[in-house]
Design a protein around this motif. Sequence first.
Motif, PDB file in Angstrom:
ATOM      1  N   PRO A 136       0.711  -1.111   0.426  1.00  0.00           N
ATOM      2  CA  PRO A 136       0.100  -0.445   0.170  1.00  0.00           C
ATOM      3  C   PRO A 136       0.517   0.916  -0.315  1.00  0.00           C
ATOM      4  O   PRO A 136       0.383   2.117  -0.805  1.00  0.00           O
ATOM      5  N   ALA A 137       2.284   0.707   0.758  1.00  0.00           N
ATOM      6  CA  ALA A 137       3.057   2.370   0.542  1.00  0.00           C
ATOM      7  C   ALA A 137       3.380   2.943  -1.094  1.00  0.00           C
ATOM      8  O   ALA A 137       3.436   3.890  -1.383  1.00  0.00           O
ATOM      9  N   PRO A 169       8.023   0.252  -6.574  1.00  0.00           N
ATOM     10  CA  PRO A 169       9.175  -1.210  -5.806  1.00  0.00           C
ATOM     11  C   PRO A 169       7.340  -1.848  -4.795  1.00  0.00           C
ATOM     12  O   PRO A 169       6.127  -1.513  -5.158  1.00  0.00           O
ATOM     13  N   SER A 170       8.416  -2.255  -4.230  1.00  0.00           N
ATOM     14  CA  SER A 170       7.037  -2.697  -2.722  1.00  0.00           C
ATOM     15  C   SER A 170       8.245  -3.844  -1.813  1.00  0.00           C
ATOM     16  O   SER A 170       9.355  -4.350  -1.975  1.00  0.00           O
ATOM     17  N   ALA A 218      10.183  -2.413   5.121  1.00  0.00           N
ATOM     18  CA  ALA A 218      10.646  -1.632   5.867  1.00  0.00           C
ATOM     19  C   ALA A 218      10.776  -1.061   7.535  1.00  0.00           C
ATOM     20  O   ALA A 218      10.965  -0.669   7.919  1.00  0.00           O
ATOM     21  N   LYS A 219       9.343  -2.169   8.603  1.00  0.00           N
ATOM     22  CA  LYS A 219       9.404  -2.033   9.189  1.00  0.00           C
ATOM     23  C   LYS A 219      10.374  -3.112  10.117  1.00  0.00           C
ATOM     24  O   LYS A 219      10.257  -2.897  11.135  1.00  0.00           O
ATOM     25  N   GLY A 220      10.704  -4.058   9.307  1.00  0.00           N
ATOM     26  CA  GLY A 220      11.164  -4.744  10.309  1.00  0.00           C
ATOM     27  C   GLY A 220      10.522  -6.649  11.077  1.00  0.00           C
ATOM     28  O   GLY A 220      11.009  -6.287  11.854  1.00  0.00           O
TER      29      GLY A 220
END
Length: 421
Positions: free
Chosen positions: A155-156, A288-289, A320-322
């Motif tokens: 979604p980002a 990207p994803s 991205a958040k891990g």
Amino acid sequence: MSDAQARLDAASTFLLQSPPGEVNDVLSDLRAILSSSGLSDSQIESGLLPALTKHNAEQFTVVESEGKKVLVTPASRIEGASEEEEGTERHVEPREGKEFVFDHLKGLASSASPHTSPFDAETSTLRISLDQLLSSYVSNHYASGVAAVYTLPDPAYPPPEPAPAAAPSTEETATEPEGTGETGTIAQDVEGGKEEVADVAADTAEEAEKALPEEGVETVGGEGAEPTGVSAEEAEAGEKAGEFEFEAVEEDKMDVGTPAAATTAAEEEEAPSATTENAAPVPPQPRPSRLFGLYFVGNKYNPSNYWTGRWRSTYQLDYAKGTLEGTAQINIHYYEQGNVQLSTTLKSSATLSPSPSPESVVASIKATESSFQRQLGETYNDLSDASFRGLRRALPNTRSKLDWDKATGMRLGQQIGGGAQ
């Protein structure tokens, strides 16, 4: 609800509960039962197809495509792809960069073709690194293990919206004010559209040609040029006598020729714009994803000893958040002189550093599933030493079964029989 639909719904429930590796046997038995109730083969297939499709996706069915084992999962299905025929879906195999058609009724993969990833090069590099490490881990720890890593829509990074249709140019949309321009004189006198104006202009031009003398007078130059072969005095006298009134007619002929061009412009306006409708479609740009789906399954079938088993796990990684969210499911079926099934699920959650390395992701999965295996082992030990004792008759101190046929030869038997002294 009709009786036929009720039977199909009940059969679909049984199909979804098929033990590992036995879905074809269950489907064959259901066909025989439903056929005896009067349903045709086409009704049975169409009625059971939704349940069979759901079962294959949930169980991470392993099929062969071009000699390689691939998975059928919810993440591998290509959304919006046209079906070859009823009961088929198109799935992607990202490791080989191909897609294939899977037939749920036959359980076969076919029609492999190249697949173009909608994600950019950096995303593909991350996916490949995760896939290589996960495949190595699964092949070392799971019987007949097959793994796959899929890139999930993020979604980002939403897909780009389609470009809006180009607005028509000012030249195409501009309209002449009524009564102005070259066609203004005729448009004021003639009611109707441009076609009627063009017809009137043509009639006027024809009348002007009839009004010309047989030996026509040529004009040169532009506006206001004198007729050739006629002196100024003759021209002045002719104007007084009305002999050269055709000049005004000729001037009208020049003016009325313009509406025909206006008609052509109108036709061009009606024709589709070459820059909008006829332009070649722009291919979607790679995006990207940072979301990845990690799927793997281990199957072990031993029908000769009447048991089958399956371990399937799925993890969603937010790179991205891990964060790593996972679910492991185990199904085991023992059916020698009975029907015993084990079904258990483990949900896990791990927090890694943002943008973790692929090695740390697979290490976290290994730690989680190893702990789950140890818990299962401890449960089995407790089951045999404690739980099962409550389900059976306790043995005597000799730890051997009592032969009741010889009970009369024992003192206890004599006491029970009343023969004791």
